[in-house]
Scaffold this motif. Structure first.
Motif, short mmCIF file in Angstrom:
data_model
loop_
_atom_site.label_atom_id
_atom_site.label_comp_id
_atom_site.label_asym_id
_atom_site.label_seq_id
_atom_site.Cartn_x
_atom_site.Cartn_y
_atom_site.Cartn_z
N ALA A 10 -44.40 -70.04 -64.99
CA ALA A 10 -44.91 -68.70 -65.27
C ALA A 10 -44.43 -67.70 -64.22
O ALA A 10 -45.20 -66.89 -63.70
N LEU A 11 -43.14 -67.80 -63.89
CA LEU A 11 -42.49 -66.89 -62.94
C LEU A 11 -41.29 -66.26 -63.61
O LEU A 11 -40.58 -66.93 -64.37
N ASP A 12 -41.04 -64.99 -63.30
CA ASP A 12 -39.85 -64.38 -63.87
C ASP A 12 -38.62 -64.91 -63.12
O ASP A 12 -38.72 -65.31 -61.95
N PRO A 13 -37.47 -64.96 -63.79
CA PRO A 13 -36.26 -65.50 -63.17
C PRO A 13 -35.89 -64.81 -61.86
O PRO A 13 -35.36 -65.45 -60.95
N GLY A 14 -36.18 -63.52 -61.72
CA GLY A 14 -35.88 -62.81 -60.48
C GLY A 14 -36.67 -63.33 -59.29
O GLY A 14 -36.19 -63.34 -58.16
N THR A 15 -37.90 -63.77 -59.54
CA THR A 15 -38.73 -64.37 -58.49
C THR A 15 -38.28 -65.79 -58.20
O THR A 15 -38.31 -66.26 -57.06
N LEU A 16 -37.86 -66.48 -59.24
CA LEU A 16 -37.45 -67.88 -59.13
C LEU A 16 -36.11 -68.04 -58.40
O LEU A 16 -35.93 -68.99 -57.63
N SER A 17 -35.20 -67.11 -58.59
CA SER A 17 -33.85 -67.22 -58.04
C SER A 17 -33.81 -67.47 -56.53
O SER A 17 -33.12 -68.39 -56.07
N PRO A 18 -34.54 -66.69 -55.70
CA PRO A 18 -34.49 -66.96 -54.25
C PRO A 18 -35.08 -68.33 -53.89
O PRO A 18 -34.62 -68.98 -52.94
N LEU A 19 -36.08 -68.78 -54.65
CA LEU A 19 -36.65 -70.11 -54.39
C LEU A 19 -35.58 -71.19 -54.64
O LEU A 19 -35.43 -72.12 -53.85
N LEU A 20 -34.85 -71.03 -55.73
CA LEU A 20 -33.81 -72.00 -56.09
C LEU A 20 -32.67 -71.99 -55.07
O LEU A 20 -32.18 -73.05 -54.68
#
Length: 143
Positions: A64-74
Motif C-alpha cells: 500500500a505504497l506508491d511507487p515513488g515512495t517504494l523506489s528509494p527503499l528498493l
C-alpha cells in the motif's frame, strides 16, 4: 472537557493508531538494526520473502505504497545487496524485484523478530491476533 466531547484527543481513533504505530515500530528498530534494515525496508523484505520475484507495481499494491515512495527503499536494499532490480523479460516496461542469495539468507535471522516483538509487547497472542483482524477491517473500511 468531558468524555462526551467528540474532539477529546483521547477519544480519537487517529490518535490511538498514530501513537500505537510509532510505539510498535520503535520496538522493531533495535531488532532490525543488526540486519541493516529500517522498518519500511523490513516490510519490503517480508513481501519478497513471501514471493519473489515481484514487479514494482505488485510490491506497491502489497505494501500500500506508491511507487515513488517504494523506489528509494528498493535502491537502498539493492545497494546493500539484498535484492536486484531488473527489467522484466516479459514486459520491458516493468521492473522485477528479485532477492539475492544474501537477501534470501536474511530470512533465517528475521524469523527471530516476530517472537521478540510479541515478548516485548507482553500481550497474549490471541489479543494481538484480534487487534490484527480489527486493523485489517479498519484498512478495508478506509479504502
Amino acid at each position: 472537557m468531558s468524555d462526551e466531547d467528540p474532539l477529546a484527543l483521547e477519544r480519537q481513533v487517529c490518535f490511538a493508531l498514530s501513537v500505537a504505530a510509532r510505539s510498535v515500530v520503535a520496538i522493531y528498530r533495535p531488532l532490525l538494526e543488526p540486519m541493516g534494515l529500517t522498518h519500511p525496508q523490513y516490510l519490503v523484505m517480508l513481501a519478497l520473502w513471501g514471493e519473489s520475484p515481484l514487479t514494482v507495481r505488485r510490491l506497491s499494491e502489497l505494501l500500500a505504497l506508491d511507487p515513488g515512495t517504494l523506489s528509494p527503499l528498493l535502491k537502498r536494499l539493492e545497494a546493500i545487496g539484498y535484492l536486484r532490480r531488473e527489467r522484466d523479460r516479459a514486459d520491458e516496461r516493468s521492473l522485477a524485484i528479485t532477492l539475492t542469495g544474501t537477501g534470501q539468507a536474511l530470512r533465517e535471522e528475521a524469523l527471530k523478530i516476530p517472537p521478540a516483538v510479541v515478548a516485548k509487547l507482553g500481550m497474549p497472542i490471541e489479543d494481538l491476533q484480534k487487534l490484527h483482524a480489527s486493523l485489517t477491517s479498519v484498512i478495508a473500511a478506509a479504502s
